[in-house]
Enzyme design. Structure first.
Site, PDB file in Angstrom:
ATOM      1  N   LYS A 203      -8.008  12.458  76.915  1.00 28.75           N
ATOM      2  CA  LYS A 203      -8.651  13.675  75.962  1.00 28.75           C
ATOM      3  C   LYS A 203      -9.147  14.739  76.661  1.00 28.75           C
ATOM      4  CE  LYS A 203     -12.156  14.301  72.452  1.00 28.75           C
ATOM      5  NZ  LYS A 203     -12.867  13.761  71.233  1.00 28.75           N
ATOM      6  N   THR A 204      -8.570  15.765  76.587  1.00 27.15           N
ATOM      7  CA  THR A 204      -9.084  16.985  77.162  1.00 27.15           C
ATOM      8  C   THR A 204      -8.989  18.448  76.047  1.00 27.15           C
ATOM      9  OG1 THR A 204      -9.056  17.907  79.424  1.00 27.15           O
ATOM     10  CG2 THR A 204      -6.903  17.901  78.172  1.00 27.15           C
TER      11      THR A 204
END
Ligand code: R5P
Length: 296
Positions: A203-204
Site C-alpha cells: 500500500k502506498t
C-alpha cells in the site's frame, strides 16, 4: 552500488508493458501456494484484478480519529460496500459482527502513539491470533528512511515469514515521515524494498508525477493509500489516476469515512476501481446517491 545520488531519470520502466502474470491473475503471485492465492482472491476481485479496501485502522496510533469515533454506528454499515476491511484486532473483536464475512486485512504493527516517534513500531499481533480471526491478510507499516527503518523492515520480514508458514499474505504499508520527500524516486525505493523482502502486496501513496514508474518497478500489486481528506472530486480523480497508472486498487480511509456521504463515496470509488468510470461521472454518481439518501 548505492543509487541515491542524482542519477538521470532515464531508467527503463516500460510503464506501458504490463508484467506477465503466469499461473494467477495477480502480479508476482504465480508461484505462491494455494492458500495464499485463495486469500488474495478474496481481497482482489478475480474478475477485475482489483480491490476497494476500507481502511479503518487509524486508532492503533491516533485513537478515535474524526469519523471513527463510533465504528459500530458509522463504519459497520459501510463494510458491505468494501471488498476488504483493514482494521485492528481490537475493533474486529469488539465491534464487527462475526457474521459479516468481508475479508479482513489485519493491522499487526503498533507501539508508538502520535505523541512519539512513529517508526519505532514492533509486531503487535501473533500470527496464531490472525489465523484465529480468519484474517485474509496481515499488514504493517514500513518506514523506509525513518529513524527505525531497519526495525520496521525486520518486522515486515518476520511477518512475511510467519504468513508464509500459514498461507497468509502480507501487505506492507510504506509510511512517509513528516520531513520526507514524497516523490517517485522515494516511492519506487520504498515499494521495491517491500516487494524484494517478501511482501505479497504493497500500500502506498499516489503522486502526480511518475506514479506509473512506481507501479511498473514493483513486482507485486500496489494499492493506493487515501491520505488526508480532500474534496470528493479530487479524491475520486486521485483514485482514477492511480488505477490508470497501474494500481491494483485502493485502500482508502479518511476520504471515505470523513466524506459528507460515506456510503455514496465508497460506491463511487468502486465504479472507478472496478469499471474504470471517469472521475466526473463518478462524482455525479456520488451526488445522486447522496441526494437520494437525503430524500429518504
Ligand atoms: C497508517 O498510516 C495506516 O495505514 C492508516 O491508519 C490508514 O490505513 C490510512 O488510511 P487513509 O490515509 O486513507 O485515511
Amino acid at each position: 552500488m548505492a543509487d541515491t545520488d542524482a542519477v538521470k531519470e532515464a531508467k527503463k520502466f516500460y510503464e506501458d508493458v504490463p508484467m506477465e502474470t503466469p499461473g494467477f491473475f495477480l502480479k508476482g503471485a504465480g508461484s505462491l501456494d494455494w492458500g495464499m492465492k485463495n486469500r488474495l482472491s478474496r481481497i482482489f476481485n478475480p474478475d477485475t484484478g482489483r480491490t476497494v479496501m476500507l481502511a479503518i485502522d487509524h486508532g492503533y496510533f491516533q485513537g478515535p480519529t474524526t469519523g471513527l469515533e463510533r465504528i459500530d454506528l458509522n463504519i459497520v454499515p459501510l463494510m458491505p460496500y468494501a471488498d476488504a476491511v483493514m482494521l485492528t484486532r481490537g475493533i474486529l473483536r469488539t465491534t464487527v459482527p462475526p457474521w459479516l464475512t468481508k475479508p479482513i486485512v489485519m493491522r499487526c504493527s503498533g507501539g508508538p502513539s502520535i505523541l512519539k516517534e512513529l517508526s519505532n513500531e514492533e509486531l503487535a499481533v501473533d500470527i496464531e491470533d490472525a489465523i484465529r480471526m480468519n484474517a485474509a491478510a496481515v499488514t504493517l507499516q514500513v518506514f523506509i528512511g525513518g529513524e527505525f527503518e531497519t526495525r520496521s523492515v525486520h518486522n515486515m520480514t518476520r511477518l512475511v515469514d510467519m504468513g508464509m508458514r500459514y498461507g497468509i499474505p502480507t501487505m506492507a504499508v510504506t509510511a512517509v515521515g513528516k520531513d520526507m520527500v514524497r516523490d517517485a524516486r522515494y516511492f519506487r525505493l520504498a515499494c521495491r524494498i517491500c516487494a524484494e523482502l517478501g511482501a505479497q502486496f504493497v500500500k502506498t501513496y499516489y503522486i502526480e508525477e511518475g506514479f506509473e514508474t512506481v507501479t511498473a518497478s514493483c513486482p507485486v500489486p500496489i494499492v493506493m493509500a487515501g491520505g488526508k481528506k480532500i474534496s470528493e472530486l479530487d479524491a475520486l480523480a486521485m483514485a482514477y489516476n492511480a488505477i490508470q497508472a497501474g494500481a491494483s486498487g485502493v485502500d482508502m480511509g479518511r476520504n471515505i469515512f470523513q466524506s459528507d456521504a460515506p456510503k455514496a463515496m465508497i460506491q463511487a470509488v468502486r465504479k472507478i476501481v472496478h469499471e474504470n468510470m471517469k472521475p466526473v461521472e463518478a462524482y455525479e454518481l456520488y451526488e445522486t446517491i447522496k441526494n437520494e439518501k437525503k430524500k429518504n
